[in-house]
Design a protein around this motif. Structure first.
Motif, mmCIF file in Angstrom:
data_model
loop_
_atom_site.group_PDB
_atom_site.id
_atom_site.type_symbol
_atom_site.label_atom_id
_atom_site.label_comp_id
_atom_site.label_asym_id
_atom_site.label_seq_id
_atom_site.Cartn_x
_atom_site.Cartn_y
_atom_site.Cartn_z
ATOM 1 N N ILE A 19 0.846 -1.204 0.000
ATOM 2 C CA ILE A 19 0.000 0.000 0.000
ATOM 3 C C ILE A 19 0.879 1.251 0.000
ATOM 4 C CG2 ILE A 19 -1.652 1.355 1.354
ATOM 5 C CD1 ILE A 19 -2.836 -1.271 2.353
ATOM 6 N N PHE A 20 1.898 1.232 0.857
ATOM 7 C CA PHE A 20 2.818 2.362 0.959
ATOM 8 C C PHE A 20 3.464 2.652 -0.406
ATOM 9 C CE2 PHE A 20 7.038 4.113 1.633
ATOM 10 C CZ PHE A 20 6.799 5.149 2.529
ATOM 11 N N LEU A 21 3.950 1.611 -1.063
ATOM 12 C CA LEU A 21 4.639 1.793 -2.342
ATOM 13 C C LEU A 21 3.699 2.318 -3.429
ATOM 14 C CD1 LEU A 21 6.896 -1.408 -2.449
ATOM 15 C CD2 LEU A 21 7.626 0.950 -2.032
ATOM 16 N N THR A 22 2.490 1.768 -3.480
ATOM 17 C CA THR A 22 1.571 2.165 -4.543
ATOM 18 C C THR A 22 1.060 3.589 -4.375
ATOM 19 O OG1 THR A 22 -0.270 1.151 -3.343
ATOM 20 C CG2 THR A 22 0.820 -0.187 -5.017
ATOM 21 N N GLN A 23 1.123 4.133 -3.165
ATOM 22 C CA GLN A 23 0.636 5.499 -2.933
ATOM 23 C C GLN A 23 1.694 6.566 -3.179
ATOM 24 O OE1 GLN A 23 -2.660 6.176 -2.550
ATOM 25 N NE2 GLN A 23 -2.556 3.993 -3.052
ATOM 26 N N LEU A 24 2.932 6.168 -3.408
ATOM 27 C CA LEU A 24 3.993 7.149 -3.620
ATOM 28 C C LEU A 24 3.791 7.946 -4.907
ATOM 29 C CD1 LEU A 24 7.161 5.182 -2.427
ATOM 30 C CD2 LEU A 24 5.795 6.875 -1.180
ATOM 31 N N LYS A 25 3.078 7.359 -5.864
ATOM 32 C CA LYS A 25 2.797 8.079 -7.119
ATOM 33 C C LYS A 25 2.029 9.372 -6.839
ATOM 34 C CE LYS A 25 -0.410 7.827 -10.997
ATOM 35 N NZ LYS A 25 -1.325 8.809 -10.390
ATOM 36 N N ASP A 26 0.903 9.259 -6.119
ATOM 37 C CA ASP A 26 0.091 10.442 -5.821
ATOM 38 C C ASP A 26 0.709 11.277 -4.702
ATOM 39 O OD1 ASP A 26 -1.843 9.901 -7.754
ATOM 40 O OD2 ASP A 26 -2.975 8.603 -6.397
ATOM 41 N N PHE A 27 1.475 10.640 -3.816
ATOM 42 C CA PHE A 27 2.109 11.366 -2.715
ATOM 43 C C PHE A 27 3.157 12.345 -3.253
ATOM 44 C CE2 PHE A 27 4.900 12.001 0.940
ATOM 45 C CZ PHE A 27 3.992 12.116 1.996
ATOM 46 N N PHE A 65 5.554 -6.167 -7.493
ATOM 47 C CA PHE A 65 6.523 -5.468 -6.657
ATOM 48 C C PHE A 65 7.684 -4.902 -7.469
ATOM 49 C CE2 PHE A 65 10.506 -5.850 -4.184
ATOM 50 C CZ PHE A 65 10.256 -4.870 -3.237
ATOM 51 N N PHE A 66 8.306 -5.717 -8.270
ATOM 52 C CA PHE A 66 9.490 -5.272 -9.010
ATOM 53 C C PHE A 66 9.139 -4.206 -10.047
ATOM 54 C CE2 PHE A 66 10.731 -9.607 -7.621
ATOM 55 C CZ PHE A 66 11.814 -9.243 -6.833
ATOM 56 N N ALA A 67 7.961 -4.323 -10.665
ATOM 57 C CA ALA A 67 7.530 -3.313 -11.627
ATOM 58 C C ALA A 67 7.294 -1.975 -10.930
ATOM 59 C CB ALA A 67 6.262 -3.765 -12.345
ATOM 60 N N VAL A 68 6.715 -2.023 -9.734
ATOM 61 C CA VAL A 68 6.479 -0.794 -8.960
ATOM 62 C C VAL A 68 7.804 -0.143 -8.580
ATOM 63 C CG1 VAL A 68 5.612 0.110 -6.769
ATOM 64 C CG2 VAL A 68 4.220 -1.489 -8.089
ATOM 65 N N ILE A 69 8.738 -0.955 -8.090
ATOM 66 C CA ILE A 69 10.049 -0.430 -7.688
ATOM 67 C C ILE A 69 10.770 0.200 -8.882
ATOM 68 C CG2 ILE A 69 12.352 -1.077 -6.883
ATOM 69 C CD1 ILE A 69 10.312 -0.965 -4.667
ATOM 70 N N ASP A 70 10.703 -0.466 -10.025
ATOM 71 C CA ASP A 70 11.369 0.055 -11.215
ATOM 72 C C ASP A 70 10.742 1.373 -11.664
ATOM 73 O OD1 ASP A 70 13.317 -0.345 -13.416
ATOM 74 O OD2 ASP A 70 11.505 -0.455 -14.648
ATOM 75 N N THR A 71 9.401 1.448 -11.604
ATOM 76 C CA THR A 71 8.717 2.690 -11.980
ATOM 77 C C THR A 71 9.085 3.833 -11.040
ATOM 78 O OG1 THR A 71 6.851 1.439 -12.889
ATOM 79 C CG2 THR A 71 6.462 3.749 -12.356
ATOM 80 N N LEU A 72 9.106 3.537 -9.744
ATOM 81 C CA LEU A 72 9.467 4.568 -8.769
ATOM 82 C C LEU A 72 10.911 5.034 -8.972
ATOM 83 C CD1 LEU A 72 7.805 3.130 -5.534
ATOM 84 C CD2 LEU A 72 7.063 5.114 -6.843
ATOM 85 N N ARG A 73 11.791 4.103 -9.280
ATOM 86 C CA ARG A 73 13.204 4.453 -9.488
ATOM 87 C C ARG A 73 13.353 5.428 -10.658
ATOM 88 N NH1 ARG A 73 16.814 2.809 -12.945
ATOM 89 N NH2 ARG A 73 15.428 1.163 -13.749
#
Length: 556
Positions: free
Chosen positions: A141-149, A161-169
């Motif tokens: 939940i924490f990771l997926t909300q960083l986009k709007d945060f 998980f890995f796709a989210v981490i790569d997108t955030l990076r």
């Protein structure tokens, strides 16, 4: 076959002595919970990949039905953070239409669980397993909300998980400073909001209102519910049928079961928490049936999966709620918001909702790693593995492997605790009827005691008793410390008896409790051995041994 559970909602008993004083308490508690639920319902829906109104519709319909039909007095039902990752994954893979079908199927499964009296299912989930997947969901939940945060320029976060981490990076360097300021301010307000004010004016609601006013008054260029979803429609949700694709229906069984399983765990955990806070006792099977009915109805109005919400339930209890009427009031308040104030939701910034969900994630997990030092290493391993699998893969795999680990480790522990010891005069006297102290074992007889569980993981511990010196004609096996006996254990006793009889020896069982004795008789083992060779205690078993040694009778 066990009879079906009686259908008796807690509301029926609660209304028997209902009065104005109770209604005033339920009214204030329900209004407060409704204020808490409003921002959470929208935030959970958006994070799950569906429009915000889906969360409010779910809170209204499921909240009303679960309070009306449920097996608890004070549990509040609605969309919860635990479902976010599951729902989002289903939406990304199968689409919203199939999510609706999954929700209906999960509801049917929950009803079936209740009818089959599986309300005690929570007992089969050890706390390390629950803590592991709860913490894993909180991290996701924490990771997926960083986009709007952070206000990242990403249309939609990927699943995995890995796709989210790569997108955030890749995208974090492109954050929007203004969005981040509003997000941090909202998060700090929620986390630092005085607890004494929370009972009347919840921190998340205050953060939502202040952030919305700030963005609206200063016309800040932030993404809002209006800019992304076009706002929330005003009025009652429309009834729509289910578009079932029979060809791919089997593909949805796994996701539906995951929703049902998590819904059962969350609802029953919520009921246990409510009982601990109030001293009441919930009807687990009735609660499962009510949750199932609620989840079968909400899909027809565009809703998403719902379950008992621990935070909202605690708020309900803390604000003086006494009966299920408080939960009904909470649902009616949200309905009033839809009918009257829905247009105002268009101004709510997504940054504020992201801050609310990040606060939920931080509070949802159990981050005190010092507790791990108190766990046995095997339980710590279950927690870590379940946590890692939830984060990296998905909840279904995590629960399956976590349960398998817990079962295997439990079997090993039970098997290790099972032993067979020869009784000797020097043993300390514990219970006069069962102790060897003060008694003499006649020549030609040997006595043993089984300690622990005689089940499939430890049945071979009694195999050694078939090998005795030539002078031994009678073997006594004491069962008063036998904590569990299953079919494999029964077969092991039967095999031992047959092997001893083939050697012209007699097996005498003694000290068994009522349940074990009943199993011996129902399995016809008592008939195979002879009723005289099943004795209530060691004293009578020794007397029986002397009779056998004197008469030479092996069976009878």
């Amino acid at each position: 076959m066990a009879a079906l559970p009686s259908f008796r909602p807690q509301l029926i008993d609660s209304l028997r002595h209902y009065n104005r004083a109770l209604f005033r308490q339920d009214l204030m508690a329900g209004l407060t919970v409704g204020i808490v639920a409003l921002p959470l319902a929208m935030a959970f829906a958006i994070a799950s990949g569906v429009p915000p109104q889906a969360g409010i519709f779910t809170a209204v319909i499921a909240g009303f039905l679960a309070s009306l039909l449920g097996g608890t007095k004070l549990c509040v039902t609605g969309p919860t953070g635990a479902f976010i990752v599951i729902i989002y994954g289903i939406v990304m893979k199968y689409g919203v239409a199939n999510l609706i079908i999954c929700t209906f199927m999960a509801g049917a499964m929950l009803v079936l669980m209740g009818l089959l009296r599986l309300g005690q299912v929570i007992k089969f989930f050890p706390m390390p397993l629950i803590t592991g997947f709860t913490n894993g969901i909180a991290v996701l939940i924490f990771l997926t909300q960083l986009k709007d945060f952070f206000g990242l320029p990403v249309a939609q976060m990927p699943a995995g998980f890995f796709a989210v981490i790569d997108t955030l990076r890749q995208q974090l360097p492109l954050f929007d400073p203004l969005t981040l300021v509003i997000s941090i301010a909202s998060l700090l307000l929620i986390l630092l909001w005085p607890k004494r004010f929370n009972s009347r004016l919840p921190g998340p609601f205050v953060a939502l209102v202040l952030a919305t006013l700030t963005v609206s008054l200063f016309q800040l260029p932030l993404e809002t519910i209006g800019s992304k979803f076009g706002g929330i429609p005003q009025g009652l949700p429309a009834f729509t049928g289910l578009d079932v694709d029979l060809e791919h229906l089997s593909d949805l069984l796994g996701p539906a079961f995951t929703i049902a399983l998590l819904g059962a765990i969350e609802s029953l955990l919520c009921a246990v928490v409510a009982d601990s806070l109030t001293g009441d006792k919930h009807d687990a099977n009735q609660e499962l049936i009510a949750q199932g009915i609620a989840n079968m109805v909400v899909p027809f109005f565009g809703g998403i999966p719902a379950t008992g919400a621990i935070a909202r339930t605690a708020t309900n209890i803390g604000n003086g709620g006494k009966t299920p009427v408080a939960g009904i009031v909470h649902a009616l308040l949200l309905l009033l918001v839809i009918l009257v104030a829905a247009p105002l939701a268009a101004y709510i910034p997504l940054a504020a909702l992201a801050a609310i969900l990040i606060a939920v994630a931080l509070k949802m997990g159990d981050w005190d790693i010092r507790k791990a030092a108190l766990f046995p290493k095997q339980d710590t391993a279950i927690l870590i593995v379940t946590f890692a699998l939830t984060v990296i893969f998905d909840l279904t795999i995590a629960v399956e492997i976590g349960l398998l680990m817990a079962a295997v480790l439990f079997i090993r522990r039970m098997a290790a605790s099972t032993s067979v010891q020869q009784l000797r005069p020097e043993h300390a006297q514990l219970f006069e009827r069962h102790s060897i102290a003060g008694k003499s074992v006649p020549a030609g007889c040997v006595a043993y005691r089984v300690e622990g569980a005689l089940f499939f993981g430890a049945a071979d511990t009694i195999d050694q008793l078939a090998s005795q010196p030539s002078t031994v004609r009678v073997v006594i096996l004491q069962l008063h410390r036998l904590v569990m006996l299953d079919t494999t254990g029964l077969l092991a006793l039967s095999t031992l008896n047959q092997r001893l009889q083939e050697q012209d020896r007699t097996l005498i069982l003694c000290g068994a409790g009522n349940e074990v004795t009943s199993m011996l008789r129902n399995a016809r083992l008592a008939h195979e051995m002879g009723v005289g060779n099943i004795q209530p205690d060691l004293t009578t078993a020794l007397q029986r041994a002397e009779e056998v040694l004197t008469s030479g009778v092996v069976w009878g």
